[in-house]
Motif scaffolding. Structure first.
Motif, PDB file in Angstrom:
ATOM      1  N   ASP A  31      61.705  64.782  36.668  1.00  0.00           N
ATOM      2  CA  ASP A  31      62.498  64.460  35.483  1.00  0.00           C
ATOM      3  C   ASP A  31      62.432  62.980  35.134  1.00  0.00           C
ATOM      4  N   TYR A  32      61.806  62.219  35.997  1.00  0.00           N
ATOM      5  CA  TYR A  32      61.789  60.772  35.803  1.00  0.00           C
ATOM      6  C   TYR A  32      60.459  60.266  36.295  1.00  0.00           C
ATOM      7  N   PHE A  33      59.849  59.367  35.505  1.00  0.00           N
ATOM      8  CA  PHE A  33      58.486  58.936  35.798  1.00  0.00           C
ATOM      9  C   PHE A  33      58.408  57.409  35.764  1.00  0.00           C
ATOM     10  N   LEU A  34      57.602  56.884  36.667  1.00  0.00           N
ATOM     11  CA  LEU A  34      57.539  55.432  36.824  1.00  0.00           C
ATOM     12  C   LEU A  34      56.089  54.989  36.967  1.00  0.00           C
ATOM     13  N   TRP A  35      55.864  53.751  36.620  1.00  0.00           N
ATOM     14  CA  TRP A  35      54.592  53.092  36.909  1.00  0.00           C
ATOM     15  C   TRP A  35      54.879  51.877  37.784  1.00  0.00           C
ATOM     16  N   TYR A  36      54.083  51.772  38.847  1.00  0.00           N
ATOM     17  CA  TYR A  36      54.146  50.624  39.741  1.00  0.00           C
ATOM     18  C   TYR A  36      52.795  49.929  39.709  1.00  0.00           C
ATOM     19  N   LYS A  37      52.861  48.633  39.916  1.00  0.00           N
ATOM     20  CA  LYS A  37      51.666  47.795  39.947  1.00  0.00           C
ATOM     21  C   LYS A  37      51.555  47.208  41.344  1.00  0.00           C
ATOM     22  N   LYS A  38      50.345  47.175  41.878  1.00  0.00           N
ATOM     23  CA  LYS A  38      50.174  46.674  43.244  1.00  0.00           C
ATOM     24  C   LYS A  38      48.995  45.716  43.319  1.00  0.00           C
ATOM     25  N   TYR A  39      49.295  44.497  43.788  1.00  0.00           N
ATOM     26  CA  TYR A  39      48.256  43.529  44.101  1.00  0.00           C
ATOM     27  C   TYR A  39      47.899  43.673  45.578  1.00  0.00           C
ATOM     28  N   PRO A  40      46.692  43.234  45.963  1.00  0.00           N
ATOM     29  CA  PRO A  40      46.299  43.290  47.374  1.00  0.00           C
ATOM     30  C   PRO A  40      47.288  42.551  48.273  1.00  0.00           C
ATOM     31  N   ALA A  41      47.571  43.126  49.422  1.00  0.00           N
ATOM     32  CA  ALA A  41      48.462  42.540  50.435  1.00  0.00           C
ATOM     33  C   ALA A  41      49.907  42.394  49.958  1.00  0.00           C
ATOM     34  N   GLU A  42      50.255  43.085  48.901  1.00  0.00           N
ATOM     35  CA  GLU A  42      51.637  43.090  48.439  1.00  0.00           C
ATOM     36  C   GLU A  42      52.105  44.529  48.290  1.00  0.00           C
ATOM     37  N   PRO A  79      48.126  43.300  24.464  1.00  0.00           N
ATOM     38  CA  PRO A  79      46.733  43.153  24.852  1.00  0.00           C
ATOM     39  C   PRO A  79      46.598  42.984  26.366  1.00  0.00           C
ATOM     40  N   SER A  80      45.482  43.410  26.910  1.00  0.00           N
ATOM     41  CA  SER A  80      45.248  43.278  28.350  1.00  0.00           C
ATOM     42  C   SER A  80      44.934  41.829  28.698  1.00  0.00           C
ATOM     43  N   GLN A  81      45.465  41.414  29.855  1.00  0.00           N
ATOM     44  CA  GLN A  81      45.261  40.043  30.310  1.00  0.00           C
ATOM     45  C   GLN A  81      44.667  40.062  31.717  1.00  0.00           C
ATOM     46  N   PRO A  82      43.966  39.000  32.112  1.00  0.00           N
ATOM     47  CA  PRO A  82      43.353  38.974  33.447  1.00  0.00           C
ATOM     48  C   PRO A  82      44.364  39.229  34.570  1.00  0.00           C
ATOM     49  N   GLY A  83      45.598  38.761  34.404  1.00  0.00           N
ATOM     50  CA  GLY A  83      46.629  38.987  35.418  1.00  0.00           C
ATOM     51  C   GLY A  83      47.047  40.437  35.563  1.00  0.00           C
ATOM     52  N   ASP A  84      46.599  41.279  34.641  1.00  0.00           N
ATOM     53  CA  ASP A  84      46.914  42.711  34.737  1.00  0.00           C
ATOM     54  C   ASP A  84      45.994  43.425  35.724  1.00  0.00           C
ATOM     55  N   SER A  85      44.976  42.755  36.187  1.00  0.00           N
ATOM     56  CA  SER A  85      44.060  43.361  37.152  1.00  0.00           C
ATOM     57  C   SER A  85      44.811  43.676  38.443  1.00  0.00           C
ATOM     58  N   ALA A  86      44.904  44.947  38.773  1.00  0.00           N
ATOM     59  CA  ALA A  86      45.680  45.408  39.927  1.00  0.00           C
ATOM     60  C   ALA A  86      45.453  46.911  40.050  1.00  0.00           C
ATOM     61  N   VAL A  87      46.080  47.494  41.054  1.00  0.00           N
ATOM     62  CA  VAL A  87      46.097  48.954  41.175  1.00  0.00           C
ATOM     63  C   VAL A  87      47.416  49.460  40.594  1.00  0.00           C
ATOM     64  N   THR A 105      47.351  58.741  43.210  1.00  0.00           N
ATOM     65  CA  THR A 105      46.442  58.010  44.090  1.00  0.00           C
ATOM     66  C   THR A 105      46.089  56.629  43.572  1.00  0.00           C
ATOM     67  N   GLY A 106      46.501  56.318  42.351  1.00  0.00           N
ATOM     68  CA  GLY A 106      46.293  54.976  41.832  1.00  0.00           C
ATOM     69  C   GLY A 106      45.030  54.830  41.004  1.00  0.00           C
ATOM     70  N   THR A 107      45.077  53.885  40.074  1.00  0.00           N
ATOM     71  CA  THR A 107      43.924  53.497  39.265  1.00  0.00           C
ATOM     72  C   THR A 107      43.761  51.993  39.380  1.00  0.00           C
ATOM     73  N   ARG A 108      42.564  51.584  39.780  1.00  0.00           N
ATOM     74  CA  ARG A 108      42.293  50.144  39.871  1.00  0.00           C
ATOM     75  C   ARG A 108      41.835  49.652  38.512  1.00  0.00           C
ATOM     76  N   LEU A 109      42.652  48.797  37.912  1.00  0.00           N
ATOM     77  CA  LEU A 109      42.352  48.229  36.603  1.00  0.00           C
ATOM     78  C   LEU A 109      41.762  46.840  36.768  1.00  0.00           C
TER      79      LEU A 109
END
Lengths: 113, 114
Positions: A31-42, A79-87, A105-109
């Motif tokens: 009933d509830y959906f989320l997006w998480y962003k993950k940088y390496p080692a974080e 717009p997409s920015q370089p800092g958006d690069s993450a999983v 399982t994640g998408t690496r952007l």
């Protein structure tokens, strides 16, 4: 049985363009959906969420769309920015708050300058 | 928000040994969870750490393999027992601050079993 699926393991987008990340789910109890962003080692950091009573939620450059009949949601970054690069992980739960999360399982952007 | 500290951040362990991972939160929280992310896989919930009572384990996870303690509202430990190379994963602590907030995650513990 993968209840939350992200079928694209990776995505490359030119800086300034729109990034669209997709997620499908199978469990009608979600009933509830989320997006998480993950940088390496974080650990994952919360990005944006949407309740099933809505079909769109917007926060700055990030918009999440929910198509409940298709059991599909998408995250748009524009717009997409370089800092958006993450999983990016899509997650779902039966309710907001303290309920446990089921992750995709994640998408690496990768944003190309 | 919440600041979550996990220790250790990474470790390399011998098979057959055990490792205890600590999770410290800077404020009292009602809900604490432990997740595992195996290589190339999604995050999978191991258990809910209940303060003052036994943890609630998800299907496929058992207390003998992953004993959990939660002595108070700011601290929890997860032990990975009798490790094998298949236990090589990132283990993450997560907390919930209430019904109108999203879950926060620690930085994770990267475990390699050799």
């Amino acid at each position: 049985d993968q209840q939350v699926k992200q079928n694209s393991p990776s995505l490359s987008v030119q800086e300034g363009r729109i990034s669209i990340l997709n997620c499908d789910y199978t469990n009608s109890m979600f009933d509830y959906f989320l997006w998480y962003k993950k940088y390496p080692a974080e650990g994952p950091t919360f990005l944006i969420s949407i309740s099933s009573i809505k079909d769109k939620n917007e926060d700055g450059r990030f918009t999440v769309f929910l198509n409940k009949s298709a059991k599909h949601l998408s995250l748009h970054i524009v717009p997409s920015q370089p800092g958006d690069s993450a999983v990016y992980f899509c997650a779902a739960s039966a309710k907001r708050g303290n309920e446990k999360l089921t992750f995709g399982t994640g998408t690496r952007l990768t944003i190309i300058p | 928000s919440a600041v979550i500290s996990q220790k250790p951040s990474r470790d390399i362990c011998q098979r057959g040994t055990s490792l205890t991972i600590q999770c410290q939160v800077d404020s009292q929280v009602t809900m604490m969870f432990w997740y595992r992310q195996q290589p190339g896989q999604s995050l999978t919930l191991i258990a809910t750490a209940n303060q003052g009572s036994e943890a609630t384990y998800e299907s496929g996870f058992v207390i003998d393999k992953f004993p959990i303690s939660r002595p108070n509202l700011t601290f929890s430990t997860l032990t990975v027992s009798n490790m094998s190379p298949e236990d090589s994963s990132i283990y993450l602590c997560s907390v919930g601050l209430g019904p109108d907030t999203e879950a926060f995650f620690g930085q994770g513990t990267r475990l390699t079993v050799v």
